[in-house]
Design a protein around this motif. Structure first.
Motif, PDB file in Angstrom:
ATOM      1  N   GLY A  22      40.317  42.987  32.099  1.00 18.01           N
ATOM      2  CA  GLY A  22      41.459  43.542  31.383  1.00 18.01           C
ATOM      3  C   GLY A  22      42.344  42.424  30.882  1.00 18.01           C
ATOM      4  N   SER A  23      43.470  42.823  30.279  1.00 16.46           N
ATOM      5  CA  SER A  23      44.422  41.806  29.858  1.00 16.46           C
ATOM      6  C   SER A  23      45.185  41.356  31.099  1.00 16.46           C
ATOM      7  CB  SER A  23      45.394  42.375  28.823  1.00 16.46           C
ATOM      8  OG  SER A  23      46.245  43.309  29.449  1.00 16.46           O
ATOM      9  N   SER A  24      45.794  40.173  31.023  1.00 14.31           N
ATOM     10  CA  SER A  24      46.561  39.690  32.172  1.00 14.31           C
ATOM     11  C   SER A  24      47.694  40.649  32.498  1.00 14.31           C
ATOM     12  CB  SER A  24      47.095  38.286  31.888  1.00 14.31           C
ATOM     13  OG  SER A  24      46.010  37.398  31.753  1.00 14.31           O
ATOM     14  N   GLU A  25      48.347  41.190  31.451  1.00 17.63           N
ATOM     15  CA  GLU A  25      49.459  42.127  31.694  1.00 17.63           C
ATOM     16  C   GLU A  25      48.967  43.342  32.484  1.00 17.63           C
ATOM     17  OE1 GLU A  25      48.790  41.280  28.287  1.00 17.63           O
ATOM     18  OE2 GLU A  25      50.059  39.524  28.602  1.00 17.63           O
ATOM     19  N   GLU A  26      47.787  43.836  32.119  1.00 12.23           N
ATOM     20  CA  GLU A  26      47.259  45.022  32.813  1.00 12.23           C
ATOM     21  C   GLU A  26      47.053  44.741  34.299  1.00 12.23           C
ATOM     22  OE1 GLU A  26      44.847  47.082  29.065  1.00 12.23           O
ATOM     23  OE2 GLU A  26      43.819  45.643  30.368  1.00 12.23           O
ATOM     24  N   LEU A  27      46.493  43.567  34.600  1.00  7.50           N
ATOM     25  CA  LEU A  27      46.230  43.268  36.011  1.00  7.50           C
ATOM     26  C   LEU A  27      47.526  43.021  36.786  1.00  7.50           C
ATOM     27  CD1 LEU A  27      44.300  42.906  38.338  1.00  7.50           C
ATOM     28  CD2 LEU A  27      43.909  40.545  37.619  1.00  7.50           C
ATOM     29  N   VAL A  28      48.482  42.357  36.136  1.00  7.63           N
ATOM     30  CA  VAL A  28      49.776  42.127  36.798  1.00  7.63           C
ATOM     31  C   VAL A  28      50.407  43.474  37.175  1.00  7.63           C
ATOM     32  CG1 VAL A  28      52.152  41.326  36.396  1.00  7.63           C
ATOM     33  CG2 VAL A  28      50.225  39.855  35.782  1.00  7.63           C
ATOM     34  N   ALA A  29      50.190  44.477  36.325  1.00  2.76           N
ATOM     35  CA  ALA A  29      50.798  45.791  36.566  1.00  2.76           C
ATOM     36  C   ALA A  29      49.971  46.649  37.526  1.00  2.76           C
ATOM     37  CB  ALA A  29      50.975  46.521  35.230  1.00  2.76           C
ATOM     38  N   ASP A  30      48.772  46.200  37.874  1.00  4.69           N
ATOM     39  CA  ASP A  30      47.876  47.044  38.677  1.00  4.69           C
ATOM     40  C   ASP A  30      47.839  46.573  40.137  1.00  4.69           C
ATOM     41  OD1 ASP A  30      45.856  48.635  39.690  1.00  4.69           O
ATOM     42  OD2 ASP A  30      44.706  48.592  37.813  1.00  4.69           O
ATOM     43  N   ASP A  31      48.801  47.040  40.915  1.00  7.07           N
ATOM     44  CA  ASP A  31      48.899  46.607  42.315  1.00  7.07           C
ATOM     45  C   ASP A  31      47.650  46.971  43.108  1.00  7.07           C
ATOM     46  OD1 ASP A  31      51.380  45.716  41.687  1.00  7.07           O
ATOM     47  OD2 ASP A  31      52.457  47.404  42.601  1.00  7.07           O
ATOM     48  N   ASP A  32      47.074  48.141  42.828  1.00  8.37           N
ATOM     49  CA  ASP A  32      45.914  48.592  43.608  1.00  8.37           C
ATOM     50  C   ASP A  32      44.753  47.627  43.477  1.00  8.37           C
ATOM     51  OD1 ASP A  32      47.290  50.746  44.371  1.00  8.37           O
ATOM     52  OD2 ASP A  32      46.298  52.176  43.003  1.00  8.37           O
ATOM     53  N   VAL A  33      44.441  47.254  42.227  1.00 12.90           N
ATOM     54  CA  VAL A  33      43.293  46.369  41.995  1.00 12.90           C
ATOM     55  C   VAL A  33      43.561  44.998  42.628  1.00 12.90           C
ATOM     56  CG1 VAL A  33      42.002  45.100  40.214  1.00 12.90           C
ATOM     57  CG2 VAL A  33      42.465  47.526  39.930  1.00 12.90           C
ATOM     58  N   ARG A  34      44.783  44.490  42.460  1.00 15.64           N
ATOM     59  CA  ARG A  34      45.077  43.158  43.013  1.00 15.64           C
ATOM     60  C   ARG A  34      44.972  43.182  44.538  1.00 15.64           C
ATOM     61  NH1 ARG A  34      49.900  41.926  42.421  1.00 15.64           N
ATOM     62  NH2 ARG A  34      50.610  43.622  41.118  1.00 15.64           N
ATOM     63  N   LEU A  35      45.438  44.272  45.142  1.00 17.09           N
ATOM     64  CA  LEU A  35      45.352  44.367  46.603  1.00 17.09           C
ATOM     65  C   LEU A  35      43.912  44.488  47.075  1.00 17.09           C
ATOM     66  CD1 LEU A  35      48.188  46.649  47.965  1.00 17.09           C
ATOM     67  CD2 LEU A  35      47.459  44.409  48.826  1.00 17.09           C
ATOM     68  N   ARG A  36      43.149  45.287  46.336  1.00 17.65           N
ATOM     69  CA  ARG A  36      41.775  45.553  46.762  1.00 17.65           C
ATOM     70  C   ARG A  36      40.900  44.303  46.659  1.00 17.65           C
ATOM     71  NH1 ARG A  36      38.361  49.819  43.768  1.00 17.65           N
ATOM     72  NH2 ARG A  36      40.424  50.658  43.463  1.00 17.65           N
ATOM     73  N   TYR A  37      41.029  43.577  45.542  1.00 13.88           N
ATOM     74  CA  TYR A  37      40.075  42.481  45.316  1.00 13.88           C
ATOM     75  C   TYR A  37      40.653  41.084  45.505  1.00 13.88           C
ATOM     76  CZ  TYR A  37      37.188  46.121  43.309  1.00 13.88           C
ATOM     77  OH  TYR A  37      36.449  47.246  43.122  1.00 13.88           O
ATOM     78  N   LEU A  38      41.976  40.990  45.421  1.00 12.56           N
ATOM     79  CA  LEU A  38      42.567  39.644  45.475  1.00 12.56           C
ATOM     80  C   LEU A  38      43.513  39.494  46.662  1.00 12.56           C
ATOM     81  CD1 LEU A  38      43.393  39.409  41.653  1.00 12.56           C
ATOM     82  CD2 LEU A  38      41.409  38.442  42.828  1.00 12.56           C
ATOM     83  N   ALA A  39      43.819  40.617  47.301  1.00 12.26           N
ATOM     84  CA  ALA A  39      44.712  40.625  48.454  1.00 12.26           C
ATOM     85  C   ALA A  39      46.070  39.990  48.148  1.00 12.26           C
ATOM     86  CB  ALA A  39      44.043  39.950  49.649  1.00 12.26           C
ATOM     87  N   VAL A  40      46.572  40.241  46.920  1.00  9.91           N
ATOM     88  CA  VAL A  40      47.950  39.808  46.603  1.00  9.91           C
ATOM     89  C   VAL A  40      48.695  40.943  45.906  1.00  9.91           C
ATOM     90  CG1 VAL A  40      47.651  37.325  46.461  1.00  9.91           C
ATOM     91  CG2 VAL A  40      47.145  38.731  44.444  1.00  9.91           C
TER      92      VAL A  40
END
Ligand code: ATP
Length: 249
Positions: free
Chosen positions: A231-249
């Motif tokens: 996705g775009s960087s903005e999309e990932l910054v806004a997606d807490d679920d994905v960041r938590l699931r795969y990046l643990a941040v």
């Protein structure tokens, strides 16, 4: 046509099947980041692109400028315009910044024979003036021994040496912010932004997603050898679920 395209790439270290169908694209002029936890396969992806062995690319397509490059030697791949700043920054501690910049090929020792036989001439890559414009800190320290530079400054020198290579269309960077204090991370990010402004396309591998997303246009997440998000960087910054699931941040 994308500048770089990976289509369903599989790579092995002997019997270990590490990349399990990696597909991604990088368009000319973009900064794209490839994120993922420890051991996800990020460095393996870069090694597969650059033709370094191991690993073996056992299936799939890697195309640069539309040409299939799987099986090409690292020397050929670099000659065609892909350069890499490897994970461990290599500088010659007993030589000054200026002297280090005259030895751009040494940073590639880990990539075996890359560029071993290629003459390096100032006019073919960035010249000193351009380098110092990108890295004013290095200019201030041009007479200083590289061994006495801070970790961040050594990282900048390592990046600068790569930019002295001729004909860099695509710059691959392997965790350039690793081990750096937050303030220094910011100045490395700043350098990456300025390199991108020169028109160099960048594929940035990072574990530090917060940092990478500040400079990247788009992102991919690699997990256990597969791309699980793009996705775009903005999309990932806004997606807490994905960041938590795969990046643990
Ligand atoms: P890190 O952020 O820790 O550098 P990474 O995402 O870059 O992680 P890779 O270095 O690509 O991960 O490693 C992916 C997997 O491949 C890991 O399980 C690692 O142990 C394995 N691996 C890496 N190099 C080799 C090798 N030379 N031989 C066998 N297995 C390897």
């Amino acid at each position: 046509m994308s500048l770089l395209e990976l289509d369903d790439v599989h790579s092995h270290y002997g019997p270990s099947h590490i990349l399990r169908g990696v597909s991604l694209t990088v368009e000319r002029g973009e900064v794209v980041t490839l994120l993922g936890r420890n051991g996800a396969g990020k460095t393996t992806t870069l090694r597969s692109i650059i033709g370094a062995t191991p690993p073996e690319v056992s299936a799939g397509r890697i195309a640069f400028g539309g040409e299939d490059i799987v099986g090409n030697s690292p020397e050929d791949i670099v000659m065609n315009g892909i350069a890499i700043v490897p994970e461990e920054r290599r500088v010659f501690g007993d030589f000054t910044v200026e002297e280090n910049l005259r030895m751009p090929d040494i940073s590639r020792q880990d990539w075996n024979t890359i560029l071993r036989d290629m003459p390096v001439e100032d006019e073919s890559g960035m010249n000193d003036e351009e380098i110092y414009e990108l890295f004013p800190r290095l200019e201030e320290r041009r007479e200083q021994y590289a061994g006495t530079l801070s970790g961040g400054e050594q990282q900048m020198l390592s990046i600068a040496r790569t930019l002295k290579l001729p004909n860099v269309d695509l710059l691959l960077m392997d965790e350039p912010t690793e081990g750096l204090a937050p303030q220094i991370v910011e100045s490395v990010l700043d350098s990456i932004e300025r390199i991108a402004e020169t028109g160099t396309t960048i594929l940035l591998v990072e574990q530090n997603s917060t940092a990478a997303l500040k400079v990247a246009d788009r992102c991919y997440i690699l997990d256990d050898g597969s791309i699980v998000y793009q996705g775009s960087s903005e999309e990932l910054v806004a997606d807490d679920d994905v960041r938590l699931r795969y990046l643990a941040v």
